[in-house]
Design a protein around this motif. Structure first.
Motif, short mmCIF file in Angstrom:
data_model
loop_
_atom_site.label_atom_id
_atom_site.label_comp_id
_atom_site.label_asym_id
_atom_site.label_seq_id
_atom_site.Cartn_x
_atom_site.Cartn_y
_atom_site.Cartn_z
N ASP A 12 0.83 -1.22 0.00
CA ASP A 12 0.00 0.00 0.00
C ASP A 12 0.86 1.26 0.00
O ASP A 12 0.36 2.35 -0.28
CB ASP A 12 -0.92 0.01 1.23
CG ASP A 12 -1.97 -1.08 1.15
OD1 ASP A 12 -2.31 -1.49 0.03
OD2 ASP A 12 -2.42 -1.54 2.21
N LEU A 28 0.50 -12.16 -5.63
CA LEU A 28 -0.85 -12.30 -5.07
C LEU A 28 -1.66 -13.36 -5.82
O LEU A 28 -2.52 -14.02 -5.25
CB LEU A 28 -1.59 -10.97 -5.17
CG LEU A 28 -1.53 -10.06 -3.95
CD1 LEU A 28 -2.28 -8.77 -4.24
CD2 LEU A 28 -2.12 -10.76 -2.73
N ASN A 32 -3.44 -16.29 -3.91
CA ASN A 32 -4.87 -16.60 -4.10
C ASN A 32 -5.07 -18.05 -4.53
O ASN A 32 -6.02 -18.71 -4.11
CB ASN A 32 -5.49 -15.65 -5.12
CG ASN A 32 -5.93 -14.35 -4.47
OD1 ASN A 32 -6.46 -14.36 -3.36
ND2 ASN A 32 -5.70 -13.23 -5.14
N GLY A 61 -11.52 -3.12 -4.06
CA GLY A 61 -10.11 -3.44 -3.74
C GLY A 61 -9.65 -4.54 -4.66
O GLY A 61 -9.02 -5.51 -4.25
N GLY A 63 -7.47 -4.82 -7.03
CA GLY A 63 -6.10 -5.03 -7.52
C GLY A 63 -6.09 -4.98 -9.04
O GLY A 63 -6.78 -4.14 -9.66
N ASP A 88 -10.49 0.16 -7.31
CA ASP A 88 -9.26 0.14 -6.50
C ASP A 88 -8.71 1.56 -6.43
O ASP A 88 -8.83 2.31 -7.39
CB ASP A 88 -8.22 -0.79 -7.11
CG ASP A 88 -7.19 -1.24 -6.07
OD1 ASP A 88 -7.25 -2.42 -5.66
OD2 ASP A 88 -6.36 -0.42 -5.65
N ARG A 89 -8.12 1.90 -5.30
CA ARG A 89 -7.61 3.27 -5.18
C ARG A 89 -6.27 3.44 -5.89
O ARG A 89 -5.83 4.55 -6.15
CB ARG A 89 -7.49 3.68 -3.72
CG ARG A 89 -6.41 2.96 -2.97
CD ARG A 89 -6.34 3.46 -1.54
NE ARG A 89 -5.39 2.64 -0.80
CZ ARG A 89 -5.27 2.66 0.50
NH1 ARG A 89 -6.03 3.42 1.23
NH2 ARG A 89 -4.37 1.91 1.11
N ALA A 90 -5.61 2.32 -6.19
CA ALA A 90 -4.33 2.40 -6.90
C ALA A 90 -4.58 2.46 -8.41
O ALA A 90 -5.55 1.90 -8.90
CB ALA A 90 -3.46 1.20 -6.56
N ALA A 108 -10.75 4.58 -7.45
CA ALA A 108 -11.48 5.31 -6.42
C ALA A 108 -11.22 4.68 -5.07
O ALA A 108 -10.90 3.49 -4.98
CB ALA A 108 -12.99 5.26 -6.71
N ASP A 109 -11.37 5.47 -4.04
CA ASP A 109 -11.36 4.93 -2.69
C ASP A 109 -12.70 4.20 -2.48
O ASP A 109 -13.76 4.70 -2.86
CB ASP A 109 -11.22 6.07 -1.67
CG ASP A 109 -11.29 5.53 -0.26
OD1 ASP A 109 -10.27 5.00 0.21
OD2 ASP A 109 -12.37 5.61 0.36
N LEU A 129 -9.25 -10.38 0.15
CA LEU A 129 -8.05 -9.87 0.83
C LEU A 129 -8.09 -8.35 0.92
O LEU A 129 -7.12 -7.65 0.63
CB LEU A 129 -6.77 -10.33 0.10
CG LEU A 129 -6.64 -11.83 -0.14
CD1 LEU A 129 -5.31 -12.15 -0.82
CD2 LEU A 129 -6.76 -12.62 1.17
N HIS A 133 -7.84 -4.56 5.68
CA HIS A 133 -7.12 -3.28 5.70
C HIS A 133 -7.74 -2.28 6.68
O HIS A 133 -7.12 -1.28 7.02
CB HIS A 133 -7.14 -2.63 4.31
CG HIS A 133 -6.20 -3.27 3.34
ND1 HIS A 133 -6.52 -4.38 2.62
CD2 HIS A 133 -4.95 -2.95 2.97
CE1 HIS A 133 -5.52 -4.73 1.85
NE2 HIS A 133 -4.54 -3.86 2.04
C1 LIG Z 1 -4.06 -7.31 -0.88
S1 LIG Z 1 -4.60 -6.43 -2.29
C2 LIG Z 1 -5.84 -7.55 -2.93
C3 LIG Z 1 -6.14 -7.29 -4.38
C4 LIG Z 1 -7.16 -8.25 -5.01
N1 LIG Z 1 -8.43 -8.21 -4.31
C5 LIG Z 1 -6.65 -9.67 -5.05
O1 LIG Z 1 -7.19 -10.54 -4.40
O2 LIG Z 1 -5.67 -9.89 -5.77
C6 LIG Z 1 -5.60 -5.13 -1.59
C7 LIG Z 1 -6.04 -4.11 -2.61
O3 LIG Z 1 -6.92 -3.19 -1.96
C8 LIG Z 1 -6.65 -1.90 -2.46
N2 LIG Z 1 -7.13 -0.95 -1.44
C9 LIG Z 1 -6.71 -0.82 -0.15
N3 LIG Z 1 -7.44 0.12 0.48
C10 LIG Z 1 -8.33 0.60 -0.41
C11 LIG Z 1 -9.38 1.57 -0.35
N4 LIG Z 1 -9.61 2.27 0.78
N5 LIG Z 1 -10.11 1.78 -1.45
C12 LIG Z 1 -9.88 1.09 -2.61
N6 LIG Z 1 -8.90 0.17 -2.72
C13 LIG Z 1 -8.14 -0.09 -1.65
C14 LIG Z 1 -5.16 -1.86 -2.68
O4 LIG Z 1 -4.77 -0.87 -3.61
C15 LIG Z 1 -4.91 -3.28 -3.21
O5 LIG Z 1 -4.99 -3.33 -4.61
#
Ligand SMILES: C[S@@+](CC[C@H](N)C(=O)[O-])C[C@H]1O[C@@H](n2cnc3c(N)ncnc32)[C@H](O)[C@@H]1O
Length: 227
Positions: A12, A28, A32, A61, A63, A88-90, A108-109, A129, A133
């Motif tokens: 993150d 990941l 998974n 989230g 990814g 995803d926020r990234a 987006a968040d 996953l 967070h």
């Molecule tokens: C551990 S990764 C899991 C990604 C995917 N779900 C997978 O199983 O491969 C967590 C993801 O959550 C995203 N993330 C974390 N906090 C977030 C938030 N507040 N809003 C949107 N995405 C978020 C991160 O950018 C990351 O891509």
């Protein structure tokens, strides 16, 4: 059972295109596979979605969208016309749609995205996953947003257990990098046990809730709105 502990995850904090982050996102997929999360979510979807196939699925989230692709492989035969929104926020490079499902990516968040989502606008919302967070107070807000937007919610999270912590030690053997190994341990400590997610879910009376250990290392939560 020790309480949840949240420590920042390295992935993150890295820019999305940093080599260690790119590598960790690739790891990941192996994690998974190891946890069988796509299979667990797909099976829960088939079991708990009522009636005609769903049309709109959201992965929060998400990814790089690999999990949604794995769900498509397992579910498209039964759910043929699904539009998937990956949130995803990234800023991530999401491969263009090639299969049966339409895929769109939104940067987006999650909390903001949920606040703007119209009520009942999502058939199936999945997270993988992701929920670990958040601290419990934040989780209440996220889960309330999900309950407002979606009819079926399926979450697959790390199980906070000795076995899952022990499993983290195997990740080096399957080639996962330092970021992935650190984040896996952090994720297990922030993961879930018992009926912790059910306890944070809003308006439980209008929902059927299921929460249980799944596979060797995962924790599965399913919320289905009563019709
Ligand atoms: C551990 S990764 C899991 C990604 C995917 N779900 C997978 O199983 O491969 C967590 C993801 O959550 C995203 N993330 C974390 N906090 C977030 C938030 N507040 N809003 C949107 N995405 C978020 C991160 O950018 C990351 O891509």
């Amino acid at each position: 059972m020790t309480p949840r502990v949240l420590v920042p995850e390295l992935l993150d904090q890295l820019p999305a295109n940093a080599p260690a982050a790119v590598r960790s996102r690739r790891d990941l997929r192996r994690v998974n596979w190891f946890m069988r999360n796509a299979a667990l979510i797909a099976a829960a979807g088939r079991r708990h979605w009522p009636g005609a196939p769903p049309r709109r699925l959201v992965d929060l989230g998400a990814g790089d969208g690999a999990l949604a692709r794995a769900l498509e492989t397992r579910l498209a035969r039964h759910w043929p016309a699904v539009t998937v929104t990956l949130v995803d926020r990234a800023a991530l490079a999401v491969p263009p749609a090639t299969g049966a499902w339409q895929v769109e990516a939104v940067r987006a968040d999650a909390t903001g995205w949920l606040a703007a989502a119209p009520p009942d606008s999502v058939d199936v919302l999945v997270t993988n996953l992701f929920l670990h967070h958040f601290a419990d107070d934040e989780l209440r807000v996220v889960l309330a947003g999900i309950a407002r937007a979606a009819r079926l919610f399926i979450a697959c999270e790390p199980r906070r257990s000795g076995r899952a912590l022990a499993g983290c030690r195997l990740l080096g053997l399957i080639g996962c990098n330092r970021v992935t190994r650190h984040d896996a341990r952090a994720s297990v400590r922030a993961g879930f046990a018992g009926r912790e997610l059910s306890g944070l879910w809003p308006v439980a009376a209008r929902w059927e809730l299921r929460e249980r250990p799944a596979g060797l290392f995962s924790h599965l939560f399913v919320a289905r709105r009563r019709s």
